[in-house]
Design a protein around this motif. Sequence first.
Motif, short mmCIF file in Angstrom:
data_model
loop_
_atom_site.label_atom_id
_atom_site.label_comp_id
_atom_site.label_asym_id
_atom_site.label_seq_id
_atom_site.Cartn_x
_atom_site.Cartn_y
_atom_site.Cartn_z
N LEU A 24 0.82 -1.32 0.04
CA LEU A 24 -0.07 0.11 -0.22
C LEU A 24 0.96 1.25 -0.01
N TYR A 60 -7.01 3.32 4.37
CA TYR A 60 -6.21 3.29 3.09
C TYR A 60 -7.40 3.54 1.83
N SER A 105 -7.17 6.62 -0.67
CA SER A 105 -7.02 6.54 -2.05
C SER A 105 -8.16 7.25 -2.80
#
Length: 104
Positions: free
Chosen positions: A20, A52, A56
């Motif tokens: 990631l 996350y 994003s």
Amino acid sequence: AVVSTQSTGAASDSTLLSKLFYYGREKLYNTIQNTIVECKEKYGTDPVLTFYEGISLLLQDHIPEAMRELSSISDHRDLVIGASFALIMAHRKARIIDKEAVSE
């Protein structure tokens, strides 16, 4: 009773976190989302994955979706600061700014 001090879930998966971080550094935000979708089968609705995913989405300018994901974890003990900063960024990027929500 023995209390474990080790993290469980996605937060303890160093390979996943490395991927990631790499995808984020290389600006492969859609790849982050695809990786998270795959990992949700293994970890379920892990708050770290939700964080996350929210980041994003925010970096891809999908502001309402990012706010929804980040709001769902804004009270999580380990993610409260990161989620709060990301929500502030999302509110600043939003076209219609909810000043009351930003001030919270």
